[in-house]
Design a protein around this motif. Structure first.
Motif, PDB file in Angstrom:
ATOM      1  N   ARG A   1       0.806  -1.223   0.000  1.00  0.00           N
ATOM      2  CA  ARG A   1       0.000   0.000   0.000  1.00  0.00           C
ATOM      3  C   ARG A   1       0.836   1.267   0.000  1.00  0.00           C
ATOM      4  O   ARG A   1       0.501   2.255  -0.656  1.00  0.00           O
ATOM      5  N   ARG A   2       1.923   1.252   0.749  1.00  0.00           N
ATOM      6  CA  ARG A   2       2.700   2.494   0.892  1.00  0.00           C
ATOM      7  C   ARG A   2       3.314   2.934  -0.439  1.00  0.00           C
ATOM      8  O   ARG A   2       3.668   4.095  -0.584  1.00  0.00           O
ATOM      9  N   VAL A   3       3.399   2.021  -1.410  1.00  0.00           N
ATOM     10  CA  VAL A   3       3.938   2.392  -2.722  1.00  0.00           C
ATOM     11  C   VAL A   3       3.005   3.388  -3.420  1.00  0.00           C
ATOM     12  O   VAL A   3       3.454   4.338  -4.061  1.00  0.00           O
ATOM     13  N   LEU A   4       1.701   3.189  -3.262  1.00  0.00           N
ATOM     14  CA  LEU A   4       0.720   4.065  -3.911  1.00  0.00           C
ATOM     15  C   LEU A   4       0.939   5.517  -3.514  1.00  0.00           C
ATOM     16  O   LEU A   4       1.090   6.399  -4.366  1.00  0.00           O
ATOM     17  N   GLY A   5       0.963   5.766  -2.214  1.00  0.00           N
ATOM     18  CA  GLY A   5       1.117   7.134  -1.725  1.00  0.00           C
ATOM     19  C   GLY A   5       2.474   7.706  -2.071  1.00  0.00           C
ATOM     20  O   GLY A   5       2.606   8.879  -2.449  1.00  0.00           O
ATOM     21  N   HIS A   6       3.486   6.861  -1.950  1.00  0.00           N
ATOM     22  CA  HIS A   6       4.843   7.353  -2.200  1.00  0.00           C
ATOM     23  C   HIS A   6       5.026   7.741  -3.663  1.00  0.00           C
ATOM     24  O   HIS A   6       5.564   8.808  -3.967  1.00  0.00           O
ATOM     25  N   LEU A   7       4.547   6.892  -4.559  1.00  0.00           N
ATOM     26  CA  LEU A   7       4.712   7.206  -5.985  1.00  0.00           C
ATOM     27  C   LEU A   7       3.925   8.462  -6.363  1.00  0.00           C
ATOM     28  O   LEU A   7       4.391   9.280  -7.152  1.00  0.00           O
ATOM     29  N   GLU A   8       2.757   8.605  -5.765  1.00  0.00           N
ATOM     30  CA  GLU A   8       1.963   9.792  -6.063  1.00  0.00           C
ATOM     31  C   GLU A   8       2.720  11.053  -5.654  1.00  0.00           C
ATOM     32  O   GLU A   8       2.777  12.042  -6.392  1.00  0.00           O
ATOM     33  N   GLN A   9       3.330  10.972  -4.499  1.00  0.00           N
ATOM     34  CA  GLN A   9       4.091  12.125  -3.985  1.00  0.00           C
ATOM     35  C   GLN A   9       5.325  12.381  -4.862  1.00  0.00           C
ATOM     36  O   GLN A   9       5.632  13.524  -5.207  1.00  0.00           O
ATOM     37  N   VAL A  10       6.010  11.299  -5.228  1.00  0.00           N
ATOM     38  CA  VAL A  10       7.213  11.457  -6.050  1.00  0.00           C
ATOM     39  C   VAL A  10       6.859  12.069  -7.408  1.00  0.00           C
ATOM     40  O   VAL A  10       7.526  13.002  -7.877  1.00  0.00           O
ATOM     41  N   VAL A  11       5.793  11.566  -8.004  1.00  0.00           N
ATOM     42  CA  VAL A  11       5.428  12.054  -9.332  1.00  0.00           C
ATOM     43  C   VAL A  11       4.943  13.505  -9.243  1.00  0.00           C
ATOM     44  O   VAL A  11       5.416  14.381  -9.974  1.00  0.00           O
ATOM     45  N   ALA A  12       3.991  13.750  -8.323  1.00  0.00           N
ATOM     46  CA  ALA A  12       3.371  15.075  -8.280  1.00  0.00           C
ATOM     47  C   ALA A  12       4.348  16.136  -7.777  1.00  0.00           C
ATOM     48  O   ALA A  12       4.470  17.216  -8.374  1.00  0.00           O
ATOM     49  N   GLN A  13       5.040  15.833  -6.694  1.00  0.00           N
ATOM     50  CA  GLN A  13       5.896  16.857  -6.085  1.00  0.00           C
ATOM     51  C   GLN A  13       7.310  16.839  -6.676  1.00  0.00           C
ATOM     52  O   GLN A  13       7.786  17.826  -7.223  1.00  0.00           O
ATOM     53  N   GLN A  14       7.971  15.678  -6.560  1.00  0.00           N
ATOM     54  CA  GLN A  14       9.393  15.649  -6.907  1.00  0.00           C
ATOM     55  C   GLN A  14       9.609  15.867  -8.402  1.00  0.00           C
ATOM     56  O   GLN A  14      10.444  16.667  -8.806  1.00  0.00           O
ATOM     57  N   TRP A  15       8.841  15.139  -9.185  1.00  0.00           N
ATOM     58  CA  TRP A  15       8.964  15.315 -10.633  1.00  0.00           C
ATOM     59  C   TRP A  15       8.209  16.565 -11.070  1.00  0.00           C
ATOM     60  O   TRP A  15       8.745  17.458 -11.733  1.00  0.00           O
ATOM     61  N   GLY A  16       6.932  16.643 -10.640  1.00  0.00           N
ATOM     62  CA  GLY A  16       6.059  17.705 -11.135  1.00  0.00           C
ATOM     63  C   GLY A  16       6.497  19.105 -10.742  1.00  0.00           C
ATOM     64  O   GLY A  16       6.490  20.017 -11.569  1.00  0.00           O
ATOM     65  N   GLN A  17       6.868  19.268  -9.490  1.00  0.00           N
ATOM     66  CA  GLN A  17       7.169  20.616  -9.002  1.00  0.00           C
ATOM     67  C   GLN A  17       8.668  20.884  -8.895  1.00  0.00           C
ATOM     68  O   GLN A  17       9.154  21.951  -9.275  1.00  0.00           O
ATOM     69  N   ASP A  18       9.382  19.934  -8.339  1.00  0.00           N
ATOM     70  CA  ASP A  18      10.802  20.204  -8.073  1.00  0.00           C
ATOM     71  C   ASP A  18      11.682  19.917  -9.283  1.00  0.00           C
ATOM     72  O   ASP A  18      12.834  20.362  -9.338  1.00  0.00           O
ATOM     73  N   LEU A  19      11.110  19.176 -10.213  1.00  0.00           N
ATOM     74  CA  LEU A  19      11.792  18.938 -11.491  1.00  0.00           C
ATOM     75  C   LEU A  19      13.242  18.498 -11.294  1.00  0.00           C
ATOM     76  O   LEU A  19      13.527  17.680 -10.435  1.00  0.00           O
ATOM     77  N   ILE A  20      14.140  19.026 -12.085  1.00  0.00           N
ATOM     78  CA  ILE A  20      15.515  18.507 -12.085  1.00  0.00           C
ATOM     79  C   ILE A  20      16.240  18.771 -10.770  1.00  0.00           C
ATOM     80  O   ILE A  20      17.207  18.085 -10.433  1.00  0.00           O
ATOM     81  N   ARG A  21      15.711  19.693  -9.978  1.00  0.00           N
ATOM     82  CA  ARG A  21      16.331  19.956  -8.670  1.00  0.00           C
ATOM     83  C   ARG A  21      16.251  18.737  -7.761  1.00  0.00           C
ATOM     84  O   ARG A  21      16.987  18.622  -6.780  1.00  0.00           O
ATOM     85  N   SER A  22      15.331  17.808  -8.087  1.00  0.00           N
ATOM     86  CA  SER A  22      15.144  16.633  -7.228  1.00  0.00           C
ATOM     87  C   SER A  22      16.365  15.721  -7.170  1.00  0.00           C
ATOM     88  O   SER A  22      16.520  14.965  -6.218  1.00  0.00           O
ATOM     89  N   TRP A  23      17.196  15.760  -8.205  1.00  0.00           N
ATOM     90  CA  TRP A  23      18.400  14.915  -8.152  1.00  0.00           C
ATOM     91  C   TRP A  23      19.182  15.193  -6.886  1.00  0.00           C
ATOM     92  O   TRP A  23      19.703  14.270  -6.260  1.00  0.00           O
ATOM     93  N   ASN A  24      19.254  16.482  -6.503  1.00  0.00           N
ATOM     94  CA  ASN A  24      19.920  16.822  -5.241  1.00  0.00           C
ATOM     95  C   ASN A  24      18.934  16.921  -4.078  1.00  0.00           C
ATOM     96  O   ASN A  24      19.132  16.312  -3.038  1.00  0.00           O
ATOM     97  N   ARG A  25      17.857  17.674  -4.297  1.00  0.00           N
ATOM     98  CA  ARG A  25      16.924  17.967  -3.201  1.00  0.00           C
ATOM     99  C   ARG A  25      16.333  16.697  -2.619  1.00  0.00           C
ATOM    100  O   ARG A  25      16.156  16.583  -1.411  1.00  0.00           O
ATOM    101  N   HIS A  26      15.996  15.746  -3.439  1.00  0.00           N
ATOM    102  CA  HIS A  26      15.395  14.505  -2.940  1.00  0.00           C
ATOM    103  C   HIS A  26      16.351  13.319  -3.049  1.00  0.00           C
ATOM    104  O   HIS A  26      15.931  12.168  -2.902  1.00  0.00           O
ATOM    105  N   GLY A  27      17.609  13.623  -3.304  1.00  0.00           N
ATOM    106  CA  GLY A  27      18.633  12.576  -3.288  1.00  0.00           C
ATOM    107  C   GLY A  27      18.442  11.494  -4.328  1.00  0.00           C
ATOM    108  O   GLY A  27      18.854  10.349  -4.124  1.00  0.00           O
TER     109      GLY A  27
END
Ligand SMILES: *Cc1c(COP(=O)(O)O)cnc(C)c1O
Length: 408
Positions: free
Chosen positions: A40-66
């Motif tokens: 179950r935890r994959v659902l929420g995590h992927l949603e967050q990664v896609v929407a926030q890390q990819w969607g909003q933080d874009l290429i900065r995520s390589w550093n910001r989200h490690g």
């Protein structure tokens, strides 16, 4: 008196884990050895990664989200499950590609020896990769023998012993400690495939002084379809291992953009290209399921489930000519049970329509995987009841169960 089934489930130390998975109602899933269920935890995590890390933080995520260190962070989580140090494992590529990388690297460490020893019944991709490597290097030989012939096949010409710990068809489990020691006595290196081991029971790579290993992310580790695989290189070999797929992610300093390849000092040198971040994030979240799990407990329950299945299957097997292909000895058994039957494919298709999902492996194997994190003893009993229906009523004789799909 055997313990009642409901008592087994009520006292099961892993009973709380089932709620951590998405499981379709009415389905008994006995194929987690091929594609693990969705945590179950994959659902929420992927949603967050896609929407926030990819969607909003874009290429900065390589550093910001490690993102850049994710292959090693995920590798460290897997390391705990296979008896390795965190620095010895990285999650990357597919099992097949990792086999290619590590087999080449291992052969290079035994230059002068030209023989790869493996088992004729090894998983086809392991054999195909070994054949390709032998062709590539020229003058190399792939020596394929039966299980019983392995010891005799090892000699001072053997460069690498390449084996899968648990046979994907029968569930037979090799003696990793013994075979590793034997290979070392002949001066050879070992490369173990843990596809059906990692997450299924405790593996002790370092206790057995294993040199190299690979394994799958989407089977017992529940990382999702096509999840990144992992590879292990013992610390003592890391400085001398030469990567032949020398991509920029294995470079000492990828973002220096140097024209000359210099391998990273650590396990990263076995990485090749940009990691599949979304798939890695799914695997990362899936591995959290194991955070509070002792694999010894998983093993005990796995043996309980497979013993119960074999016991309940016995009258059916006798009556309908299903031949048990899995060893009865606990120490020779993985976490699956297989039966041979000439109509195995049709029987499995009919059983799947009854809501019990196992799979079929050519030529005649019905395969049932047992995943202690989300299976109950009651499921085992119910699965046998449904198979009984399929056999008693000959449901499998319906012609549409004969037509083979692309994936079996
Ligand atoms: C499942 C499995 C593989 C899968 O390899 P991929 O590269 O992920 O397709 C490899 N080896 C063994 C023994 C397996 O069971």
């Amino acid at each position: 008196m055997p313990t009642p089934i409901h008592t087994l489930d009520r006292t099961d130390p892993l009973r709380h884990k089932r709620a951590e998975f998405v499981l379709p109602p009415g389905v008994i899933y006995l194929d987690g050895n091929s594609l693990g269920a969705l945590p179950r935890r994959v659902l929420g995590h992927l949603e967050q990664v896609v929407a926030q890390q990819w969607g909003q933080d874009l290429i900065r995520s390589w550093n910001r989200h490690g993102w850049i260190d994710l292959p090693q962070r995920v590798g460290a989580k897997i390391a705990r499950l296979i008896g390795a140090k965190p620095e010895e494992v990285v999650a990357a590529d597919s099992t097949s590609v990792n086999l290619f990388k590590l087999l080449l690297a291992a052969l290079r460490l035994r230059a002068g020896r030209k023989v790869i020893v493996s088992e004729r019944d090894n998983f086809p991709t392991d054999l195909y990769i070994a054949q390709g490597v032998a062709r590539l290097l020229e003058g190399y030989e792939l020596s394929l023998v039966d299980k019983e012939g392995l010891e005799a096949a090892l000699d001072d010409q053997t460069a690498v012993l390449l084996l899968t710990e648990v046979d994907y068809r029968t569930g037979y489990r090799h003696d990793m400690a013994h075979l590793t020691r034997l290979a070392h006595q002949h001066g050879a290196l070992v490369l173990w495939d843990l596809a059906h081991s990692a997450g299924a029971f405790p593996v002790a790579l370092n206790r057995h002084q294993v040199d190299f290993a690979v394994g799958c992310g989407y089977k017992y580790l529940n990382g999702g379809p096509g999840a990144p695989a992992f590879l292990f290189v013992a610390e003592r070999h890391q400085p001398s291992v030469v990567p032949f797929l020398s991509g920029w992610m294995g470079h000492q300093n990828p973002f220096a953009f140097m024209p000359e390849y210099t391998p990273a000092e650590d396990i990263r040198r076995l990485m090749v290209g940009t990691p599949s971040i979304l798939s890695l994030c799914a695997l990362d979240a899936a591995l959290e399921v194991f955070a509070d799990v002792d694999l010894e407990t998983v093993r005990q329950k796995s043996l309980g489930l497979t013993d119960l299945f074999i016991e309940r299957m016995e009258p059916l097997a006798r009556r309908y000519g299903l031949r048990l292909a899995t060893p009865l000895e606990h120490h020779r058994r993985g976490s699956q049970v297989s039966y041979r039957h000439p109509e195995g494919y049709a029987i499995m298709q009919a059983l799947i329509d009854q809501g019990v999902i196992g799979d079929f492996r050519a030529p005649d194997i019905l395969r049932f995987g047992f995943t202690p994190l989300y299976l109950r003893y009651a499921d085992v009993v119910e699965a046998v009841e449904r198979l009984k229906r399929v056999l008693e009523q000959a449901l499998w004789k319906d012609p549409h169960y004969q037509a083979r799909a692309k994936v079996t």
